[in-house]
Write a protein that holds these residues in place. Structure first.
Motif, PDB file in Angstrom:
ATOM      1  N   GLU A 212     -55.881 -62.991  73.991  1.00 59.17           N
ATOM      2  CA  GLU A 212     -54.870 -62.740  72.949  1.00 59.17           C
ATOM      3  C   GLU A 212     -55.381 -61.552  72.039  1.00 59.17           C
ATOM      4  O   GLU A 212     -56.534 -61.217  71.577  1.00 59.17           O
ATOM      5  CB  GLU A 212     -54.621 -63.856  71.959  1.00 59.17           C
ATOM      6  N   ARG A 214     -54.309 -59.316  68.482  1.00 55.11           N
ATOM      7  CA  ARG A 214     -53.714 -59.483  67.174  1.00 55.11           C
ATOM      8  C   ARG A 214     -53.752 -58.238  66.321  1.00 55.11           C
ATOM      9  O   ARG A 214     -54.744 -57.360  66.550  1.00 55.11           O
ATOM     10  CB  ARG A 214     -53.989 -60.859  66.552  1.00 55.11           C
ATOM     11  N   GLU A 353     -48.254 -66.507  72.134  1.00 53.13           N
ATOM     12  CA  GLU A 353     -47.707 -65.239  71.426  1.00 53.13           C
ATOM     13  C   GLU A 353     -47.392 -64.259  72.368  1.00 53.13           C
ATOM     14  O   GLU A 353     -46.175 -63.487  72.465  1.00 53.13           O
ATOM     15  CB  GLU A 353     -48.800 -64.675  70.340  1.00 53.13           C
ATOM     16  N   SER A 383     -51.213 -74.052  73.805  1.00 55.15           N
ATOM     17  CA  SER A 383     -51.321 -73.843  72.621  1.00 55.15           C
ATOM     18  C   SER A 383     -51.279 -75.265  72.030  1.00 55.15           C
ATOM     19  O   SER A 383     -50.717 -76.074  72.495  1.00 55.15           O
ATOM     20  CB  SER A 383     -50.312 -72.969  72.237  1.00 55.15           C
ATOM     21  N   LYS A 386     -48.926 -76.860  66.400  1.00 52.16           N
ATOM     22  CA  LYS A 386     -48.129 -75.982  65.225  1.00 52.16           C
ATOM     23  C   LYS A 386     -47.957 -74.693  65.861  1.00 52.16           C
ATOM     24  O   LYS A 386     -46.999 -74.000  65.263  1.00 52.16           O
ATOM     25  CB  LYS A 386     -49.451 -75.850  64.096  1.00 52.16           C
ATOM     26  N   GLU A 387     -48.581 -74.084  66.698  1.00 52.93           N
ATOM     27  CA  GLU A 387     -48.464 -72.644  67.404  1.00 52.93           C
ATOM     28  C   GLU A 387     -47.291 -72.723  68.015  1.00 52.93           C
ATOM     29  O   GLU A 387     -46.571 -71.670  67.910  1.00 52.93           O
ATOM     30  CB  GLU A 387     -49.779 -72.252  68.166  1.00 52.93           C
ATOM     31  N   SER A 390     -44.219 -72.767  65.592  1.00 53.85           N
ATOM     32  CA  SER A 390     -44.143 -71.626  64.998  1.00 53.85           C
ATOM     33  C   SER A 390     -43.353 -70.704  65.789  1.00 53.85           C
ATOM     34  O   SER A 390     -42.572 -69.826  65.486  1.00 53.85           O
ATOM     35  CB  SER A 390     -45.605 -70.952  64.429  1.00 53.85           C
ATOM     36  N   MET A 391     -43.857 -70.654  67.161  1.00 54.42           N
ATOM     37  CA  MET A 391     -43.280 -69.765  68.149  1.00 54.42           C
ATOM     38  C   MET A 391     -41.900 -69.968  68.267  1.00 54.42           C
ATOM     39  O   MET A 391     -41.045 -69.083  68.365  1.00 54.42           O
ATOM     40  CB  MET A 391     -44.004 -69.976  69.321  1.00 54.42           C
TER      41      MET A 391
END
Length: 568
Positions: A212, A214, A353, A383, A386-387, A390-391
């Motif tokens: 990933e 960021r 993400e 994932s 929580k991820e 959120s996504m």
């Protein structure tokens, strides 16, 4: 009054910004990088520092008419040109058009003697010639450490950094300087981030064998900016940075309704279907018909001439097309007409993400009016909860802001509570369609229920539905003694009730025949009594006449007797 005094009297001047042209970066920086100032882009190897700087120059030259200078200290312009060619950038062509100036300066640490003041005049003269040659507004240094690699005196380094940045600022140049990540510091020397006006940190991490990238804005003097970590992707179109969802809920509200593709389901939704621009969650166990419901929605949208995007994490496009043909839905036809874009990839191929960013790019490219993602639960394999939450929140916000009607398919594990979604996004969805299997009499049958649908009256019935060669059909609700009956149980109960009805009809017919027989008997008896009554009446009349005759004869006899005795 002096110019400086006039500026003070008129109030603070807002910081001017230079648009980067990089997708998403201008959004999270509130308009771009500080204009006429220096920005440090730091990070480890392979994180994309050079790519960001080169795209900043290329976008400025191609889209904003701001020529630039690339000053490289480690890689030659030819090497850099080869590296960025995969992004579709031809920096040599821009150089030939005088929109970009490429320069390479080799600095060997062994040739640098750290004594007295270090003179940058040679670099400034060379840089000024390059700026003048193309009329540059933008400058990129890659990387600055190479220029000062022979120095260990921090005071000299700090002074030279300030001197260079001041030189660029005095000439109104917007500059990007790439810097290597240091140990315990953002940069190798730990000085660059303090003397620059903006610091962008890039990170390339690997989690659970999935890489990933960021981006985080560590520092931005004079303006507000996003301070979170933002995922970004480097592909054939350059760099794309995905901002977080908006803090304020200001989605456009649509009153238009669109069909679900299932007429019977539309009837459960006031007979009109879903609201346009809303999010629909379809949950159910494996084999309950989730993909079929989503495909029916896509088919109806394509029939209306709307562009659709189908994203699949489990089945290939050809497999879905074949399966849907069995229920009368020809999705391949819509793909051939350019109305349907069907993308399929494994959820483990990217991090969460990257999935979100790829979906964003597909939507930006194809401009669909309807989207289906099947299933969102597969994202949990790569994932955490929580991820994924959120996504999904960010994706739903993006789709709503774009006016896109979206269906999210979610798998419910067997034995789990049905009125809950594995990803936990049921509260975010505007409409929630629950599919479930009911087991009875040795078979499982499908049922559908509208758990919620905001802004409209909807049916509260649990409806059985069947998947036929002509699509999905909902069967009218049937309530038996023990509740809703489906399949064989329904057929058996209907047979029992039909037999009971026949028995009731037979018993009624029998009683009607008995009553009719008794009526006929009574009527015959009444007729007989009526005839007997007539006979009695006649006898009574005969007796009356006979009595009158006797009375009359008696009077005649009395009159004759009296006459015979000489009575006058």
């Amino acid at each position: 009054m002096s110019t400086h005094a006039k500026r003070l009297a008129s109030g603070p001047m807002p910081l001017k910004k230079c648009p980067t042209g990089i997708l998403g970066l201008d959004e999270i920086t509130g308009g771009g990088l500080p204009k006429g100032r220096t920005t440090i882009v730091c990070g480890g190897p392979g994180c994309g520092k050079t790519m960001l700087g080169v795209e900043f120059l290329v976008r400025g030259a191609m889209e904003l008419n701001e020529p630039g200078v690339l000053m490289a200290f480690e890689e030659t312009p030819r090497d850099i040109a080869t590296n960025v060619a995969s992004l579709g950038f031809d920096i040599h062509a821009l150089a030939r058009k005088k929109k970009l100036y490429l320069d390479f300066l080799s600095v060997e640490p062994s040739e640098i003697k750290e004594s007295g003041e270090y003179d940058l005049e040679g670099l400034f003269i060379r840089l000024q010639d390059a700026i003048t040659a193309v009329g540059a507004k933008r400058v990129m240094f890659d990387t600055l450490e190479a220029l000062f690699s022979g120095f260990s005196n921090l005071q000299i380094l700090r002074a030279e950094f300030r001197r260079l940045f001041r030189w660029l600022k005095d000439r109104g140049l917007t500059a990007i300087v790439t810097a290597e990540r240091g140990e315990g510091n953002l940069s190798r020397y730990g000085l660059e981030e303090y003397v620059s006006d903006c610091v962008i940190l890039l990170d390339h991490r690997v989690k659970d064998q999935i890489s990933e990238r960021r981006l985080r804005i560590v520092k931005y003097r004079g303006t507000r900016h996003g301070a979170d970590e933002y995922p970004f992707l480097i592909d054939e179109r350059g760099m794309s940075i995905l901002p977080l969802s908006a803090l304020e809920l200001q989605h456009k509200v649509w009153n238009e309704r669109v069909s679900s593709g299932i007429p019977d389901l539309d009837k459960m939704l006031e007979g009109k279907g879903y609201y346009r621009g809303t999010s629909i969650l379809v949950t159910g166990t494996a084999g309950s018909g989730k993909t079929s419901v989503a495909a029916a929605f896509i088919d109806a949208a394509c029939r209306r001439g709307e562009r659709c995007l189908f994203i699949d994490f489990e089945e290939s496009r050809d497999q879905v097309g074949r399966n849907m043909k069995s229920i009368g839905l020809n999705l391949n036809r819509w793909a051939g007409k350019g109305l349907l874009t069907h993308e399929a990839w494994r959820s483990t191929q990217f991090g969460i993400e990257m999935h979100l960013l790829r979906i964003h790019k597909l939507i930006e490219k194809h401009k669909p009016q309807c989207v289906v993602i099947d299933p969102i639960t597969n994202l949990m394999h790569s994932s955490g909860d929580k991820e994924v939450y959120s996504m999904m929140m960010r994706l739903m916000d993006f789709l709503k802001n774009s006016g896109i009607t979206a269906i999210f398919v979610s798998l419910t594990a067997g034995g789990s509570k049905l009125e809950s979604s594995t990803v936990g996004v049921s509260s975010l969805a505007d409409t929630w369609i629950l599919l479930r299997d009911i087991e009875s009499d040795g078979e499982r049958n499908r049922c559908i229920y509208v758990l919620k649908s905001r802004g409209m009256a909807h049916s509260n019935q649990l409806r059985e539905f069947v998947i036929t060669t002509k699509g999905i059909k909902l069967i009218p609700p049937y309530i038996g003694p023990g509740g809703v009956l489906t399949g064989t149980s329904r057929i058996n109960q209907e047979a029992k009730e039909k037999f009971a009805a026949l028995q009731r009809d037979f018993e009624i017919s029998r009683k009607q025949r008995e009553v009719s027989r008794k009526r006929r008997a009574l009527e015959a008896q009444a007729a007989s009594l009526q005839a007997e009554l007539v006979t009695v009446d006649r006898e009574a009349e005969d007796l009356t006449r006979e009595s009158k005759k006797r009375e009359q004869q008696a009077r005649v006899d009395q009159a004759g007797l009296a006459k015979s005795r000489g009575a006058n």
